[in-house]
Write a protein that holds these residues in place. Structure first.
Motif, PDB file in Angstrom:
ATOM      1  N   TRP A 125      -7.746  -3.055  -4.266  1.00  0.00           N
ATOM      2  CA  TRP A 125      -6.494  -2.024  -4.729  1.00  0.00           C
ATOM      3  C   TRP A 125      -5.648  -2.404  -5.752  1.00  0.00           C
ATOM      4  O   TRP A 125      -5.048  -1.553  -6.661  1.00  0.00           O
ATOM      5  CB  TRP A 125      -5.618  -2.077  -3.310  1.00  0.00           C
ATOM      6  CG  TRP A 125      -6.418  -1.070  -2.490  1.00  0.00           C
ATOM      7  CD1 TRP A 125      -6.897  -1.374  -1.461  1.00  0.00           C
ATOM      8  CD2 TRP A 125      -6.621   0.600  -2.702  1.00  0.00           C
ATOM      9  NE1 TRP A 125      -7.365  -0.336  -0.579  1.00  0.00           N
ATOM     10  CE2 TRP A 125      -7.222   0.707  -1.157  1.00  0.00           C
ATOM     11  CE3 TRP A 125      -6.450   1.306  -3.645  1.00  0.00           C
ATOM     12  CZ2 TRP A 125      -7.950   1.976  -1.206  1.00  0.00           C
ATOM     13  CZ3 TRP A 125      -6.886   2.628  -3.325  1.00  0.00           C
ATOM     14  CH2 TRP A 125      -7.309   2.946  -2.188  1.00  0.00           C
ATOM     15  N   GLU A 143      -7.566  -1.073  -8.531  1.00  0.00           N
ATOM     16  CA  GLU A 143      -7.315   0.612  -8.531  1.00  0.00           C
ATOM     17  C   GLU A 143      -5.941   0.843  -9.274  1.00  0.00           C
ATOM     18  O   GLU A 143      -5.950   1.614 -10.102  1.00  0.00           O
ATOM     19  CB  GLU A 143      -7.245   1.146  -7.156  1.00  0.00           C
ATOM     20  CG  GLU A 143      -8.797   0.952  -6.379  1.00  0.00           C
ATOM     21  CD  GLU A 143      -9.678   2.462  -7.149  1.00  0.00           C
ATOM     22  OE1 GLU A 143      -9.160   2.983  -7.996  1.00  0.00           O
ATOM     23  OE2 GLU A 143     -10.755   2.601  -6.622  1.00  0.00           O
ATOM     24  N   PHE A 146       0.828  -1.237  -0.102  1.00  0.00           N
ATOM     25  CA  PHE A 146       0.162   0.043  -0.007  1.00  0.00           C
ATOM     26  C   PHE A 146       0.823   1.296  -0.079  1.00  0.00           C
ATOM     27  O   PHE A 146       0.481   2.332  -0.415  1.00  0.00           O
ATOM     28  CB  PHE A 146      -0.928   0.019   1.127  1.00  0.00           C
ATOM     29  CG  PHE A 146      -2.266   0.924   1.195  1.00  0.00           C
ATOM     30  CD1 PHE A 146      -3.215   0.321   0.492  1.00  0.00           C
ATOM     31  CD2 PHE A 146      -2.084   2.116   1.460  1.00  0.00           C
ATOM     32  CE1 PHE A 146      -4.503   1.232   0.314  1.00  0.00           C
ATOM     33  CE2 PHE A 146      -3.147   2.969   1.321  1.00  0.00           C
ATOM     34  CZ  PHE A 146      -4.431   2.530   0.667  1.00  0.00           C
TER      35      PHE A 146
END
Length: 275
Positions: A198, A201, A164
């Motif tokens: 994610w 994304e 992340f």
């Protein structure tokens, strides 16, 4: 003697008169009235007049050709300007789409950094890990679930956070690789649903529409009870719109509204359908 002197005197006085008689007298007034040019210059004057007349006709033809060439050049320049304007508009549209993608991702990252969705994801994942109710992918065997329970939750969280952090650094290529590696290593992790979302994304931010669509679709397929399912479906509809599949996208948006009516994704889907 006097006689000789008299003769010499007469000769001396007569010489100027004799010389004057030999010079021809030209009447210029009569010559001008008759319009007859002086011989020796008539051919030159005629030639000069003819040359002047020919010179006047040649520039006229050259100017016409030059005018035609100028018109052709102006038409070609106008066509090139039109093509350039179309290309500039297309480039501006692509830049705007890319900017919107980055702004969308930046806004999500800002919420995460400020303690929004990332903190909720971590707390939800931590609650599942401590409570022993970690959600395994649908169809996973009991052995996979048992091995997942015996894994180190702290190590999984460090792995997830490292991936992340790559999003925060806008290193989307490495972030995509890190989330894919995390999912291969920890497919039943409490953080797997978030990692799958994610991954979609970052692929979308990279412009990889096919990869983004597959990642978003897998959230609802592998983790049907995860809280990221409504958002992933909405993003999947967005990908389908970008791919030109408007009807398919509208069907997904209606599914979001029907299955998750109280979610923020349902509100966004409603607005999208109302356009």
């Amino acid at each position: 003697m006097l006689k000789h002197r008299y003769v010499l005197t007469l000769i001396a006085l007569g010489l100027p008169l004799f010389a004057a008689a030999q010079v021809p007298v030209v009447d210029y007034d009569s010559q001008a009235q008759s319009g007859t040019p002086e011989s020796g210059y008539s051919s030159g004057a005629d030639n000069g007049g003819a040359y002047a007349g020919g010179g006047a006709a040649a520039p006229s033809s050259a100017q016409g050709m030059l005018f035609v060439h100028l018109q052709q050049m102006q038409e070609e320049i106008a066509q090139l300007r039109g093509m350039l304007e179309v290309q500039q508009n297309e480039i501006q549209r692509l830049k705007q789409e890319g900017l919107e993608r980055y702004q969308n991702l930046d806004s999500r990252l800002s919420n995460v950094v400020s303690g929004g969705s990332a903190r909720q994801d971590s707390s939800a994942a931590g609650g599942n890990a401590t409570g022993g109710s970690a959600q395994a992918p649908s169809g996973a065997s009991a052995q996979d679930a048992a091995s997942n329970q015996s894994a180190d939750p702290e190590k999984e969280k460090l792995y997830y956070d490292a991936a992340f952090d790559l999003i925060k650094a806008k290193d989307f290529d490495k972030a995509s690789q890190a989330f894919a590696a995390f999912l291969r290593k920890y497919p039943s992790s409490p953080y797997a649903g978030n990692a799958q979302y994610w991954l979609g994304e970052v692929n979308l931010a990279k412009g990889d529409l096919q990869g983004a669509g597959q990642a978003f679709a897998k959230v609802s397929q592998a983790y049907p009870q995860h809280n990221k399912v409504p958002d992933s479906l909405y993003k999947l509809a967005d990908v389908e719109v970008r791919l030109g599949n408007r009807d398919k996208a509208n069907g997904i948006l209606r599914q979001v509204i029907a299955d998750y009516p109280n979610s923020s994704a349902a509100q966004l889907a409603q607005r999208q359908l109302s356009r």
